[in-house]
Design a protein around this motif. Structure first.
Motif, PDB file in Angstrom:
ATOM      1  N   UNK A 210      15.507  98.982  10.941  1.00 29.98           N
ATOM      2  CA  UNK A 210      14.499  99.994  10.595  1.00 29.98           C
ATOM      3  C   UNK A 210      13.354  99.386   9.803  1.00 29.98           C
ATOM      4  N   UNK A 211      13.704  98.432   8.926  1.00 30.43           N
ATOM      5  CA  UNK A 211      12.621  97.810   8.145  1.00 30.43           C
ATOM      6  C   UNK A 211      11.743  96.966   9.074  1.00 30.43           C
ATOM      7  N   UNK A 212      12.400  96.274  10.019  1.00 33.69           N
ATOM      8  CA  UNK A 212      11.602  95.498  10.999  1.00 33.69           C
ATOM      9  C   UNK A 212      10.683  96.435  11.773  1.00 33.69           C
ATOM     10  N   UNK A 213      11.201  97.609  12.090  1.00 34.74           N
ATOM     11  CA  UNK A 213      10.418  98.556  12.871  1.00 34.74           C
ATOM     12  C   UNK A 213       9.197  99.025  12.071  1.00 34.74           C
ATOM     13  N   UNK A 214       9.422  99.299  10.760  1.00 34.19           N
ATOM     14  CA  UNK A 214       8.290  99.665   9.893  1.00 34.19           C
ATOM     15  C   UNK A 214       7.203  98.591   9.955  1.00 34.19           C
ATOM     16  N   UNK A 215       7.651  97.339   9.798  1.00 33.45           N
ATOM     17  CA  UNK A 215       6.682  96.229   9.792  1.00 33.45           C
ATOM     18  C   UNK A 215       5.957  96.165  11.128  1.00 33.45           C
ATOM     19  N   UNK A 216       6.718  96.352  12.216  1.00 32.81           N
ATOM     20  CA  UNK A 216       6.115  96.276  13.548  1.00 32.81           C
ATOM     21  C   UNK A 216       5.062  97.356  13.736  1.00 32.81           C
ATOM     22  N   UNK A 217       5.385  98.570  13.269  1.00 39.45           N
ATOM     23  CA  UNK A 217       4.434  99.672  13.431  1.00 39.45           C
ATOM     24  C   UNK A 217       3.185  99.405  12.617  1.00 39.45           C
ATOM     25  N   UNK A 218       3.372  98.904  11.379  1.00 37.59           N
ATOM     26  CA  UNK A 218       2.167  98.737  10.558  1.00 37.59           C
ATOM     27  C   UNK A 218       1.314  97.589  11.089  1.00 37.59           C
ATOM     28  N   UNK A 219       1.954  96.620  11.760  1.00 38.97           N
ATOM     29  CA  UNK A 219       1.128  95.543  12.338  1.00 38.97           C
ATOM     30  C   UNK A 219       0.240  96.104  13.437  1.00 38.97           C
ATOM     31  N   UNK A 220       0.792  97.047  14.217  1.00 36.89           N
ATOM     32  CA  UNK A 220       0.029  97.564  15.350  1.00 36.89           C
ATOM     33  C   UNK A 220      -0.957  98.663  14.940  1.00 36.89           C
ATOM     34  N   UNK A 239      15.579  97.817  -1.324  1.00 34.27           N
ATOM     35  CA  UNK A 239      16.395  96.958  -0.458  1.00 34.27           C
ATOM     36  C   UNK A 239      16.196  95.472  -0.762  1.00 34.27           C
ATOM     37  N   UNK A 240      15.101  95.127  -1.435  1.00 36.25           N
ATOM     38  CA  UNK A 240      14.906  93.711  -1.785  1.00 36.25           C
ATOM     39  C   UNK A 240      16.028  93.238  -2.700  1.00 36.25           C
ATOM     40  N   UNK A 241      16.650  94.194  -3.407  1.00 35.50           N
ATOM     41  CA  UNK A 241      17.648  93.775  -4.381  1.00 35.50           C
ATOM     42  C   UNK A 241      19.066  93.782  -3.810  1.00 35.50           C
ATOM     43  N   UNK A 242      19.184  94.097  -2.516  1.00 42.55           N
ATOM     44  CA  UNK A 242      20.509  94.044  -1.885  1.00 42.55           C
ATOM     45  C   UNK A 242      20.828  92.589  -1.561  1.00 42.55           C
ATOM     46  N   UNK A 243      22.090  92.209  -1.748  1.00 41.34           N
ATOM     47  CA  UNK A 243      22.448  90.808  -1.493  1.00 41.34           C
ATOM     48  C   UNK A 243      22.549  90.554   0.011  1.00 41.34           C
ATOM     49  N   UNK A 244      21.457  90.520   0.699  1.00 43.86           N
ATOM     50  CA  UNK A 244      21.505  90.175   2.122  1.00 43.86           C
ATOM     51  C   UNK A 244      20.205  89.466   2.457  1.00 43.86           C
ATOM     52  N   UNK A 245      20.298  88.184   2.810  1.00 42.31           N
ATOM     53  CA  UNK A 245      19.086  87.376   2.931  1.00 42.31           C
ATOM     54  C   UNK A 245      18.184  87.829   4.062  1.00 42.31           C
ATOM     55  N   UNK A 246      18.795  88.178   5.220  1.00 49.09           N
ATOM     56  CA  UNK A 246      17.922  88.570   6.339  1.00 49.09           C
ATOM     57  C   UNK A 246      17.210  89.876   6.026  1.00 49.09           C
ATOM     58  N   UNK A 247      17.936  90.791   5.342  1.00 48.67           N
ATOM     59  CA  UNK A 247      17.330  92.070   4.973  1.00 48.67           C
ATOM     60  C   UNK A 247      16.120  91.812   4.075  1.00 48.67           C
ATOM     61  N   UNK A 248      16.293  90.905   3.101  1.00 50.84           N
ATOM     62  CA  UNK A 248      15.164  90.618   2.209  1.00 50.84           C
ATOM     63  C   UNK A 248      14.001  90.022   2.977  1.00 50.84           C
ATOM     64  N   UNK A 249      14.340  89.149   3.950  1.00 49.79           N
ATOM     65  CA  UNK A 249      13.261  88.535   4.733  1.00 49.79           C
ATOM     66  C   UNK A 249      12.437  89.632   5.421  1.00 49.79           C
ATOM     67  N   UNK A 254       7.625  93.172   5.962  1.00 50.03           N
ATOM     68  CA  UNK A 254       7.011  94.500   5.940  1.00 50.03           C
ATOM     69  C   UNK A 254       5.902  94.541   4.894  1.00 50.03           C
ATOM     70  N   UNK A 255       6.193  94.006   3.696  1.00 54.74           N
ATOM     71  CA  UNK A 255       5.157  93.973   2.651  1.00 54.74           C
ATOM     72  C   UNK A 255       3.913  93.251   3.161  1.00 54.74           C
ATOM     73  N   UNK A 256       4.153  92.115   3.848  1.00 59.74           N
ATOM     74  CA  UNK A 256       3.014  91.305   4.304  1.00 59.74           C
ATOM     75  C   UNK A 256       2.144  92.132   5.243  1.00 59.74           C
ATOM     76  N   UNK A 257       2.807  92.862   6.164  1.00 58.85           N
ATOM     77  CA  UNK A 257       1.968  93.602   7.114  1.00 58.85           C
ATOM     78  C   UNK A 257       1.274  94.782   6.415  1.00 58.85           C
ATOM     79  N   UNK A 258       1.906  95.363   5.376  1.00 60.68           N
ATOM     80  CA  UNK A 258       1.208  96.432   4.639  1.00 60.68           C
ATOM     81  C   UNK A 258      -0.012  95.869   3.922  1.00 60.68           C
ATOM     82  N   UNK A 259       0.165  94.686   3.314  1.00 65.62           N
ATOM     83  CA  UNK A 259      -0.941  94.104   2.543  1.00 65.62           C
ATOM     84  C   UNK A 259      -2.118  93.829   3.458  1.00 65.62           C
ATOM     85  N   UNK A 260      -1.830  93.340   4.661  1.00 62.34           N
ATOM     86  CA  UNK A 260      -2.929  92.983   5.560  1.00 62.34           C
ATOM     87  C   UNK A 260      -3.540  94.214   6.219  1.00 62.34           C
ATOM     88  N   UNK A 261      -2.699  95.235   6.474  1.00 57.33           N
ATOM     89  CA  UNK A 261      -3.172  96.360   7.280  1.00 57.33           C
ATOM     90  C   UNK A 261      -3.590  97.588   6.476  1.00 57.33           C
TER      91      UNK A 261
END
Length: 1183
Positions: A210-220, A239-249, A254-261
């Motif tokens: 779902x987080x990937x999907x958010x990022x994908x939508x904001x990129x488009x 979710x950044x504070x959950x112990x899961x590296x891929x989730x944090x990535x 998502x943050x990056x695409x929000x900052x740019x878009x």
């Protein structure tokens, strides 16, 4: 074979099929898709594309139905070929804007089948293909599927929880294409669904999706997600504070695409996001960096080979995904830095320590991103260094000062890495150091000893890739260019050999880069512009042979040839006295290169350099043959070659005059007349400068040229285009020419030639009347001649006075006489001429306006040469002669502009008092002259006069206030001046008049603001927060200023506020260029949008392009509307260059509207051609 022939036929435009053959062809092709032979299937698919445009709609539907059915078949090969077929068909469908209904119907058919296939979930490969095709269709024809959007959405959302990750990924891509064209309600439904799922957090795996999907939508569709960010960000932060590296990535992506878009909406969260990035960029739980030093020693002893076997089995490096978190955090930081220029100081306080401490990163890919984040920080720092802000650079908090303090840490973190095995990290180090040396020239001076070994290592290392060496060389080049020569002298011994061996490298790119570095090294070894104790002689034997070898080679790359020539030119310029017997043979090679069309330009430049060497290199052996070759270059079409050749000839004539024969010079002289023409002012200017040199060095040769060259020069003097540099070159030439005392070109003869066209203009065989500019140019030349021959001056002045007095003179003759008197009077005191003043004043009453203004110009300039006598008289006249006041004030303006400050000082008080008497004048023309006089007078003694102007702001009459504000406009110049510091302190008070009750005062205040923003942005940068609201306020239409005027039977509306609004928009335009980083661009655009709804001024593109002028309107109305349409089309063309613009439904609809109307389409094409032919200016980055 038959299928192949069919394909060739179908691709021709001429083919037409009747209904029967259409059926047959379609049926056959669909059958061939099931053929056993793969080749046949491929050809059949290729035929489908061109066929779509040739057959009737129902046939296309048949094709689509069959393909969709095949997609669900059990045979894998058939499925694959059918999905390729569908993609081909979709890519060939005409765009919806072309107006055919076929596309819509076919798409609906396909969509219904696809959503079914995706929902069934039996076979993953069918799902994947279906999702792929759906994405294709949505990206190309999303708007056509409008009615299906909600069913597509409900079919895609469940796929986000599919057990197969590949399915989820393709679903995300399809959703990305869907949000570009879907309606607001569907977009909200999607976002709400994602938010709800994120809050539920069933399993980490779906949350990631779902987080990937958010990022994908904001990129488009970034701008659309903006309004939901308030809800989204807290969830992602959590979710950044959950112990899961891929989730944090994924969170950071998502943050990056929000900052740019969505830069505006994310603003409140920036510091939060930055904090997270800085925390996680150092996130490396499984690795201990503390004992670095010991570890390095241990590695060296054991070669580190047996370490691998020692580690326990329970944890291997492959499981460690923390690097993904660090990499995405670094990328997010880079997005922040590159999109938020206004936070640069904050970034400099917080980012560098963390980034520099991470330069030791062990994962190559992450290190590359950390480097690029730091490089983008450096790139953001660069533009601040322009002279516009030079006055501000005193503060200690400025980015550059902070950067200077970080340099030692950067070098400390990098210099060891320059010797690492990894090529990627060495290249990263070099690109960072290169950027650093460009941003802060000279900053690495103290660190050269630490950097040189690393550079030498990369150049000499046999295992280095060629790119690695090129990067090392280009860094060395930047380093040598940006630092003082002395700092390199201790290291020349170690630097030179590897660079020289790179010159011999077989790869041409390395050779050419090495020659560039060598050229710079030569300048460093022996800087000729200052005394230097370093002995360069021992290095000549290394430098010279390797460069010579490349210079001689004929079979090498063009770039290497050119650089070898330039490099050898530099060697001879700087070290020519150490070359002994090698010098002459090398010069002979230059002669050969001069004869070759490919290398001639570079050689001319190199020869220019050699000829200007202070070592007085002996060029005699090649001059005899070289000079005629150079002369022949003046005939060539290549402009750069002409200019370089003229410069070379100029230097040769100056420095080698004794070795040139008259015949050589004549060969050049015959080429010159053709170069002197108004079509290319710059070439003319350089040619005339060369002629001046000739006149000084070889006066004898000028008798040969008199006729043709002079004719061209006189033609140029009378050209309306002549000004600036070219005019100065001509006046210098005339002075040099008169001093040669050549028989046919004495003072009187030249004077006659100059004035003949003007004197003849009254007679019958008169040439066409001359442009006003020609009179000024001629007058300047006359003054130059008479200043070169002071004995002749009195007679000339008398002649001119007679010309003005004589009733027979035409007004052209009078104008020229007055202007010439003005130019002469400015530099010499003409008080000997008793009747001069009376004659000029007499001319004030002439019937011709030209003569009047020439007379006022003359009075002013003659006064400059003799203030004591003329200025008090002029002030008295201004007071007593109301009729002549305007002209006399113009004379006063000339006096104030042209006199030195100390000459004016005694009269300042009188002038000031006089001007203030007139600043209330009802006549606007008079007021603006008074304002200009006041402004220029203030520059004479700013500290005393500026406060007086400020006091006047509170005066009662609006006229006086507008005069004072305009006066300030004339104190702002684009060069630094002593008044700047004072102005900066009080310009705020003058800009407060933007809120003045009087319309006219507001208008001149806007003009002042515009001038400041254009010429000296530093004056107003810090005031923008206070001034912008008043500026934006002026862009609004005011009903109370619109009135109706009756003109006979017609009523005419007059909008008094129009000029003010125009002025306000002009200011806004200027601010875009000079203070972009201080504007809130969204608020700014809101006002631009309002302006587009305004009067003719500016209007929305679509309304403008489709407005029709009423029949029977006057011609101007039509022209105005045409010009408006053109500028609107220009704006459309500019909008169409924004990346991904075709995804905006409004824009797509509009561009199809343009194509549909023949008139608009042809206009649009012509605009696009115009913009393509212009050189592209730096494209603005508005992301």
């Amino acid at each position: 074979m038959a299928t192949n022939d069919l394909m060739v036929e179908l691709q021709k435009d001429s083919i037409k099929l009747d209904e029967d053959s259409e059926k047959k062809v379609v049926k056959m092709l669909l059958k061939l898709l099931e053929d056993k032979n793969g080749e046949v299937q491929n050809l059949a698919v290729k035929c489908l594309g061109p066929l779509v445009g040739k057959v009737k709609e129902y046939q296309v539907e048949t094709i689509v139905d069959t393909l969709c059915a095949n997609m669900l078949s059990d045979k894998e090969q058939l499925r694959d070929i059918s999905s390729i077929g569908l993609k081909t068909v979709i890519s060939e469908l005409p765009p919806a804007s072309a107006g055919s209904t076929m596309t819509a119907n076919v798409c609906k058919k396909i969509t219904a089948q696809l959503t079914g296939a995706i929902g069934k979930q039996e076979d993953v490969s069918v799902q994947l293909e279906a999702l792929d095709i759906l994405s294709d269709m949505l990206s190309r024809l999303g708007g056509t599927l409008y009615s299906f959007h909600s069913s597509i959405l409900s079919c895609l959302l469940p796929q986000l929880t599919s057990p197969r990750l590949a399915v989820r990924k393709r679903a995300i891509i399809a959703l990305g294409h869907l949000v570009l064209t879907c309606s607001g309600s569907i977009f909200s439904e999607l976002t709400e669904h994602l938010l709800a799922e994120l809050r539920r957090n069933e399993s980490t795996s779906t949350t990631r999706t779902y987080i990937q999907c958010m990022a994908g939508i904001s990129r488009q569709a970034g701008h659309r997600i903006g309004e939901h960010l308030e809800k989204i960000i807290p969830l992602i932060v959590q979710y950044c504070n959950v112990e899961d590296d891929e989730l944090r990535e994924y969170c950071f992506q998502a943050f990056e695409s929000f900052v740019r878009r969505c830069p505006k909406e994310i603003d409140p969260h920036i510091h939060n996001v930055m904090g997270l990035c800085l925390k996680y960029i150092t996130f490396d739980p499984n690795y201990n960096y503390d004992n670095e030093e010991e570890e390095e020693e241990m590695m060296e002893t054991e070669n580190g080979e047996d370490e691998e076997q020692e580690s326990d089995d329970e944890y291997s490096d492959d499981d460690d995904l923390s690097w993904k978190v660090r990499r995405s955090a670094a990328k997010c930081l880079e997005a922040l830095v590159s999109s938020r220029h206004d936070l640069l100081q904050t970034f400099y306080r917080t980012l560098p320590p963390v980034l520099i401490s991470r330069f030791k990163e062990r994962e190559e890919n992450v290190k590359a991103d950390i480097f690029s984040a730091y490089i983008s920080l450096l790139k953001q720092t660069l533009p601040i260094q322009s002279w516009l802000h030079a006055s501000e650079a005193a503060g200690k908090d400025l980015p550059l000062t902070m950067l200077q303090n970080q340099v030692p840490n950067i070098v400390k973190a990098l210099h060891k890495q320059l010797k690492e095995k990894s090529i990627k990290s060495r290249q990263g180090c070099f690109s960072l150091l290169t950027e650093l040396a460009n941003v802060l020239p000279g900053c690495l001076a103290d660190h050269i000893p630490a950097l040189v070994p690393g550079v030498v290592f990369s150049l000499a290392d046999k295992s280095s890739s060629s790119n690695m060496r090129i990067d090392a060389l280009s860094f060395l080049h930047v380093l040598l260019c940006n630092h003082q020569p002395e700092v390199f002298h201790p290291h020349i011994k170690s630097l030179l050999p590897p660079v020289v061996s790179c010159i011999g490298d077989p790869f041409y790119k390395i050779t050419s880069e090495a020659l560039l570095v060598t050229q710079q090294l030569v300048k460093v070894i022996r800087p000729l512009d200052k005394p230097c104790t370093f002995d360069a002689k021992p290095y000549v034997k290394d430098l010279f042979p390797s460069t010579l070898k490349r210079l001689k080679a004929a079979d090498i790359d063009q770039e290497v040839k050119e650089r070898a020539i330039s490099c050898m030119g530099q060697i001879i310029y700087s070290l020519g006295d150490h070359l002994n017997t090698d010098l002459q043979p090398t010069l002979k090679i230059f002669l050969e290169r001069l004869k070759n069309e490919i290398t001639r330009l570079t050689t001319v430049k190199a020869l220019t350099l050699i000829a200007s060497s202070p070592l007085k290199i002996d060029l005699r052996p090649i001059l005899g043959e070289g000079f005629p070759i150079l002369a022949s270059f003046l005939r060539k079409n290549q402009r750069a070659l002409k200019l370089s050749t003229l410069t070379a000839l100029d230097i040769l004539v100056r420095n080698y005059s004794d070795s040139l024969k008259p015949a050589m010079i004549e060969s050049v002289l015959t080429e010159l007349p053709a170069l002197i023409t108004e079509n290319d002012m710059h070439v003319s200017q350089v040619a005339i400068v060369f002629l001046t040199t000739l006149a000084q060095v070889y006066p004898s040769c000028l008798s040969k040229i008199s006729g043709s060259v002079l004719a061209e020069i006189f033609q140029l003097v009378h050209s309306p285009l002549l000004q600036g540099g070219a005019l100065n070159a001509i006046t210098d030439f005339f002075q040099a020419l008169v001093l040669t005392k050549t028989a046919s070109m004495g003072y009187l003869e030249l004077l006659r030639q100059l004035t003949v066209p003007i004197h003849a203009s009254g007679s019958a065989e008169a040439p066409a009347t001359l442009h006003k500019q020609a009179y000024y140019s001629t007058a300047k030349c006359v003054a130059a001649l008479s200043s070169a021959c002071p004995k002749e001056t009195p007679a000339t002045v008398n002649q001119f006075i007679q010309d003005v007095k004589s009733p027979k003179s035409s007004s052209a003759v009078k104008v020229l006489a007055l202007l010439s008197l003005a130019e002469m009077g400015r530099s010499t005191n003409l008080s000997a001429q008793r009747e001069l003043r009376a004659v000029i004043l007499e001319a004030f009453t002439a019937p011709s306006e030209e003569v009047k203004s020439a007379a006022s110009y003359a009075l002013g300039n003659v006064s400059v040469g003799n203030l004591k006598e003329y200025l008090p008289f002029m002030l008295k006249e201004i007071g007593s002669q109301p009729k002549r006041q305007y002209l006399l004030l113009h004379s006063l303006k000339e006096v104030i502009s042209s006199s030195p400050a100390e000459g004016l000082a005694p009269y300042v008080e009188d002038i000031w008092a006089l001007l203030f008497r007139h600043c209330d004048c009802a006549e606007e023309g008079t007021r603006s002259v008074v304002a200009e006089c006041l402004g220029k007078l203030t520059l004479v003694n700013p500290s005393e006069l500026l406060p007086r102007l400020k006091k006047q702001l509170s005066s009662g009459s609006p006229h006086a206030r507008s005069t004072v504000v305009t006066a300030i406009k004339f104190t702002i110049a684009d060069q630094p001046q002593p008044i700047d510091a004072l102005l900066k302190g009080c310009i705020g008070d003058f800009l407060k008049t933007l809120q003045d009750a009087d319309l006219n005062v507001r208008r001149v205040a806007l003009a002042l603001f515009n001038s400041a923003a254009h010429n000296k942005p530093s004056l107003i940068r810090d005031l923008l927060t206070a001034v912008l609201p008043s500026l934006y306020n002026e862009t609004k239409v005011r009903r109370e200023l619109i009135r109706e005027v009756e003109m006979g039977p017609f009523k005419h509306t007059v909008d008094d506020g129009l000029d003010v609004r125009k002025a306000a928009f002009e200011c806004m335009y200027t601010l875009l260029e000079s203070c972009l980083d201080r504007l809130d661009i969204y608020e700014y655009l809101n006002h631009v949008e309002d302006g587009l709804k305004d009067h003719y001024d500016i209007r929305p593109l679509r309304a403008t392009c489709s407005t029709k002028v009423k029949a029977g309107s006057v011609k101007q109305e039509f022209e105005k509307q045409d010009e408006l349409k053109r500028s609107a089309m220009r704006a459309v063309a500019a909008l169409l260059t924004i990346p991904e613009v075709e995804k905006s439904p409004a824009m797509a609809d509009f561009s199809s509207q343009i194509r549909a109307s023949p008139e608009m389409a042809s206009l649009f094409e012509s605009i696009q051609k115009d913009s393509a032919s212009l050189p592209t200016s730096e494209s603005m980055d508005m992301s």
